[in-house]
Design a protein around this motif. Sequence first.
Motif, mmCIF file in Angstrom:
data_model
loop_
_atom_site.group_PDB
_atom_site.id
_atom_site.type_symbol
_atom_site.label_atom_id
_atom_site.label_comp_id
_atom_site.label_asym_id
_atom_site.label_seq_id
_atom_site.Cartn_x
_atom_site.Cartn_y
_atom_site.Cartn_z
ATOM 1 N N MET A 263 0.838 -1.202 0.000
ATOM 2 C CA MET A 263 0.000 0.000 0.000
ATOM 3 C C MET A 263 0.874 1.252 0.000
ATOM 4 N N ALA A 264 0.403 2.278 -0.679
ATOM 5 C CA ALA A 264 1.035 3.600 -0.596
ATOM 6 C C ALA A 264 0.011 4.647 -1.012
ATOM 7 N N ARG A 265 0.258 5.860 -0.575
ATOM 8 C CA ARG A 265 -0.636 6.976 -0.879
ATOM 9 C C ARG A 265 0.120 8.022 -1.681
ATOM 10 N N THR A 266 -0.597 8.690 -2.546
ATOM 11 C CA THR A 266 -0.015 9.780 -3.329
ATOM 12 C C THR A 266 0.204 10.996 -2.430
ATOM 13 N N LEU B 84 2.480 3.843 -6.846
ATOM 14 C CA LEU B 84 2.465 2.399 -7.110
ATOM 15 C C LEU B 84 3.841 1.778 -6.923
ATOM 16 N N GLU B 85 4.881 2.475 -7.358
ATOM 17 C CA GLU B 85 6.234 1.966 -7.141
ATOM 18 C C GLU B 85 6.491 1.783 -5.650
ATOM 19 N N LEU B 86 6.045 2.736 -4.847
ATOM 20 C CA LEU B 86 6.215 2.640 -3.402
ATOM 21 C C LEU B 86 5.372 1.503 -2.821
ATOM 22 N N ALA B 87 4.158 1.324 -3.327
ATOM 23 C CA ALA B 87 3.289 0.251 -2.837
ATOM 24 C C ALA B 87 3.894 -1.128 -3.094
ATOM 25 N N MET B 88 4.688 -1.249 -4.134
ATOM 26 C CA MET B 88 5.267 -2.556 -4.469
ATOM 27 C C MET B 88 6.516 -2.894 -3.669
ATOM 28 N N ILE B 89 7.044 -1.949 -2.913
ATOM 29 C CA ILE B 89 8.271 -2.216 -2.149
ATOM 30 C C ILE B 89 8.131 -3.463 -1.274
ATOM 31 N N PRO B 90 7.085 -3.596 -0.451
ATOM 32 C CA PRO B 90 7.002 -4.791 0.407
ATOM 33 C C PRO B 90 6.817 -6.105 -0.367
ATOM 34 N N LEU B 91 6.411 -6.008 -1.610
ATOM 35 C CA LEU B 91 6.203 -7.212 -2.418
ATOM 36 C C LEU B 91 7.467 -7.632 -3.158
ATOM 37 N N LEU B 92 8.383 -6.710 -3.370
ATOM 38 C CA LEU B 92 9.562 -6.985 -4.188
ATOM 39 C C LEU B 92 10.887 -6.888 -3.434
#
Length: 186
Positions: A102-105, A162-170
């Motif tokens: 998750m991340a917010r703009t 979205l790039e920030l939201a993917m940090i915990p996944l990647l």
Amino acid sequence: MRIIVASKNPAKLDAVRQAFATVMPGRALHIEGLTVDSGVKEQPDSDEETRQGSINRAIAARSAVPQGNFWVGLEGGLERISDQWLASAWMAVLDEQGRLGMARTPTLPLPPAVEALLQEGLELGEANDRVFATHNSKQKGGAFGLLTEGRMTRGGVYAQALELAMIPLLNPLWAEPPTGERAGAS
């Protein structure tokens, strides 16, 4: 790589394409948009409701099309702090293991003319179109583009979030057990 996006909005689909291309360079990306219910109001008016809408959309996308690698929910919303309406969006990304990133703009202040139309019950995109004498701005640069004279756009801001939201996944740091649970930790 099959990415299911809980939206058919071109600005959102472009944001997803841009973000995944950045974090997974060289990967073949197959991005599909679909319409799902957010489970929240059409115009969320709190940060928590906006966040929940993005999660609901990602989960609904996975339910609708379970054969994928990632499912993405994007939800724009409003929040009133003191006497100011602010706009932002939450990004939710589910992976095949069911993990959620998750991340917010950034938060965007809205001008009084837009605020007045929001108070009348208009949705942000429609209010922006009236104030800026444009059409369907939410499928283009959005409020970010209109208020920054194109220096920032909805798609660009969403792609960064979205790039920030993917940090915990990647990022492998999220795959490690907490510090106190590592082998040999005392």
